[in-house]
Structures are given as C-alpha cells and as structure tokens.
Design an enzyme around this catalytic site. Sequence first.
Site, PDB file in Angstrom:
ATOM      1  N   LYS A   1       0.844  -1.199   0.000  1.00 39.23           N
ATOM      2  CA  LYS A   1       0.000   0.000   0.000  1.00 39.23           C
ATOM      3  C   LYS A   1       0.876   1.245   0.000  1.00 39.23           C
ATOM      4  CE  LYS A   1      -3.612   2.393   2.645  1.00 39.23           C
ATOM      5  NZ  LYS A   1      -4.442   2.392   3.875  1.00 39.23           N
TER       6      LYS A   1
ATOM      7  N   SER B   1      -9.324   2.146   2.892  1.00 33.92           N
ATOM      8  CA  SER B   1      -8.454   2.944   2.061  1.00 33.92           C
ATOM      9  C   SER B   1      -7.380   2.126   1.332  1.00 33.92           C
ATOM     10  CB  SER B   1      -7.748   4.006   2.905  1.00 33.92           C
ATOM     11  OG  SER B   1      -6.937   3.405   3.904  1.00 33.92           O
TER      12      SER B   1
ATOM     13  N   SER C   1      -9.768  -0.185   7.041  1.00 32.39           N
ATOM     14  CA  SER C   1      -9.161  -0.002   5.719  1.00 32.39           C
ATOM     15  C   SER C   1      -8.500  -1.232   5.132  1.00 32.39           C
ATOM     16  CB  SER C   1      -8.152   1.148   5.774  1.00 32.39           C
ATOM     17  OG  SER C   1      -8.811   2.377   5.877  1.00 32.39           O
TER      18      SER C   1
END
Length: 523
Positions: free
Chosen positions: A98, A173, A197
């Site tokens: 990420k 996210s 997330s």
Amino acid sequence: MPIGPVPPSAKKVQEMAESFGFTMSDAEADLYSEMMAGTLNSYRRLDAMQETKPPVKYPRGGSYRPGPEEDPYNAWFVKGEIKGSGEGVLAGKRVGIKDAICVAGFPMINGAKGMEGYIPDIDATVVTRVLDAGGTILGKTNSEDCSFSGASHTSAFGPVRNPHKPTHSTGASSNGNGAAVAAGDIDMSIGGDQGGSIRIPASWSGIVGLKPTYGLVPYTGAMMIEMTMDHLGPMADTVENTARMLTAIAGEDPLDPRQRGLIPAGLDMDYVTGLDAGCKGVRIGVLKEGFDQGAGEESWGDTGLPPGDAVVSDSVRAAVDRLAAAGAEVTEVSNPRHEDALHVWLPICVEGAQAVMLKGNNTGTNWRGFYNTQLLDNVAKSGRSRPNDMGVMVKYVLLFGEYMQTDYYGRYYAKAQNIRGQITQSYDDLLESCDVLVMPSTAILPTPIPDNDAPLRERIVRTLDMIHNTCQFDATGHPAISVPCGVSDDLPIGFMIVGRHFEDAKVLQVAAALEAAKDWKSC
C-alpha cells in the site's frame, strides 16, 4: 553561513506572543529573541549530526506509473520489481505494498496530490520482512487521499475500480490492494487499518483481509493516522496466503512504540500450521448488533449510517450455517455497546489524526522510536504549499479536529480514550464463552463510485458509510478478518471473524474452515 535554524526576529516573537494571548514590549521581545539565538546552538549542532535509519537490504531498480491498458482498475500507484531472498514462507509470492508504506527509492504519496515528489530513503520494517521471507514486491498500490476514506473515489489519480463491477467501489483505504489481488496481479499485499481499511476493501473486492491484533505487526515506516489505532496487516487471495504474510511480518520491532510490552512471551507466530484444523467444536458467537436490525430507512441506529442490506445479512447467516454443519457450536450473543464503540472510536480517530497526521506532520512528539524525518519534511511542505489539493475528507478531518481541539480543548478525545477500556471489556466478556465472534464485514454492498462533479455532500458521505462493524475493533485492538462468503449482483459480500487478543491463529483457522465450506458463486 551557519547550519540549521536561525533565531526569530523580535517582531516574530511578538507575533507568536499575540497568538498565545499575551502582550510583550519591544524590549522584552528583543531579549527573548537574543536568548533563543543561544538555545539554537544545540539545534545547529544537531543539524550537523547523522541520523540512524533502518537499513535498505535489497537492491532495486526504478519504478513507473502503468497506463490504463496495463492497469485497467487503477490499482497501482507505481510498479517496479524488488526481489527478496528467494527463500522462506513467501518464496515465489507476488506482493503489493500500500502506498502509505515506505519502500526506498519508490515514490510515495499516500493517495494525496500534495505529496508528489517524495521518494522515501528507507524500507518500512514490514517491507524488509517480506523480502527476507522470499517475497517479490511488484510495486506500490493506490491508496485513498491520506487513507481517510472507506470508498475508492478520493485517490490522487482517479478512482480505483472494482474488478467485479468497475462502476462500483473496491472499498478502501487499501483500495489498490483490493483491486490488484482481485484482478490477479498479485497474490498478497500489505494494507493499513485504522477504521476498517483492510477489511472493507477485502469485503468489497472479494478477497481475504486481516487486521491483526494491535501491536502484533510493526508499523515502523508507514504513514500514521492515530498511534493507538494504527495497524498494518495482510490482504490476499486465500486464507493460506494471508497466514503466510502474517507469519512473515509479525513480531517485535524495537523502533515501534506501539508494540512495546504487548506481544506475549513465547507467542507462536507460525500462522500457517494448523489452518486445516477445521471448526469442529469451535464456539462461534453470532453478534446480534452486527446485523441490520431494521433501524429505519435513513440510518443504522444512532450512527447516521445507512441501514444494512438484507442480502448481506442473509449471506452471512447462511455462511454461519455452513460452519455449524462443519461442526462449529453456534449461539447468538449480544453486546449492547457495539454501537457505543463506534461513537468512542470516532473522536479518537478524527482528533488523533488531525493532531498527529495533519498538524503533527505525520510524526507528532512524545514517543520513543524511529522518527521518519524525511517524511516529516515532505508532509510539512505539502501541507503548506498545496493545501487546496487536499481531498474532501482530509479537509473535513482537519477542520472538525481543529474545532474540537480549540473550542473543546481535546476533552472528548480524552474522555473517549478513558471509555475505550470499557468497550474492549464488553467484547472480552463475550469471548470468555465464545472462541470467536462473527458478523458482516460491511453491512452494505459495494456502492457506486461518485462522479467527479457529484455534490460535495455525496462525496463526503460516501467515504465512511460502510463502517458499521469495522471501526470498533480498531478501537479495541482485537484481531478481525474478512473472508468472502457470497455474491449479489456481481458484488462480493464479506464475513468478519473477530477473536481474542493475540489469538490471530484461531481467527485464521475459522476463516480457513469457512473458505473450505464455500458453496456459493465464486468471486
């Protein structure tokens, strides 16, 4: 020319005094300025010293932004290969990271346009551990703007699209992770979770995602949101690959203050062995409050969230039946404080993020560990030079957090932290008679991606309208995993399993049993 900061002028001293509400004469201001010049000698000496930073162990080349033909779902921020040791629990595995996690030499913006130009000079601890365990990193996956969204429409370079239905959100996210794994680009990835997330994109993308027990996985080298809720964890195509990733990245890191004294001595961190133990005799508590209770057409309880979709509840209950058929002992349980937990989470997350991530330049003070000063410099510069590039939810958090801190001096943050232990205990009490708790990961199906010109209200509301069941366990720190359990109109449905602190292995065991009992249309 002297190295380091220069003393403030007398005029600057007077301006600062006025900001604190007291007056200062010209003579006093001159004196304070003169004395500050002496204090700054230590700062100039400090500027000349070399910092100790985590080593970068593995060579790598450059990176590039893939075009739409190579990346049709906008899953990737940049691509670029880094080969690890080639041996270990991740040997042969393709991994994404990420873009809220530092990878030396690869650009990093955490989904925010204002961060463009930042290239980390360190590898996060989890990145080094992935490479040590034999994994091959294929690049940085997209993130929502500052990771402040559970949908996938605020990323700097456009929305991340769901491979199952590209008009709809992947969840976020860690949205790029969800899309890249679902599309088959990678086997596994590392995401972050402060309100869901990892589990939200796992649920909406039809993959597996584990938020580990708080403190099990080091956070060193990742962008903070709220230090008492920061989690990193695995997302993967299967439960086994999720367990492999957790085995690789779990364990103490002396540079991360979140872990200090938390991991039990002698904890077995082999999360692969025992996955095939099944669920016979496992005591499963079906959390009543985790399902839509028909709380009205416009809200879910007192949260302002939309009511849950019936098809989600039905799919999760059908999955519970499959576990019961496989030998699990199933009972319905109740925690009246499940909704309270959401209301306790919110001020901690919002005010904490505003203080540390935004105003604190992603660093803050008063903790002992590794301070990423290069990241701090870049966050500070981006906030000053490109404030209008902030995403809608970032602006909301900054403004609301400032209001609560200035007009209410942070008392609600403090009170929420004091109540947090009660909330944690309310789940611990249920877990005395149950091995795990289960509920929908997200109470609603993936939502359509708002257009760029959609009303501002819609673009803000859509960022957090799916957190019914996820944020509670960021506040309590319990391990929680999302596993696919069904599909409706081509949209995946996730099943969440929550366990006792540091019993991540039990959570994975039940997840593997559910995966083995699958009898629904595959995602």
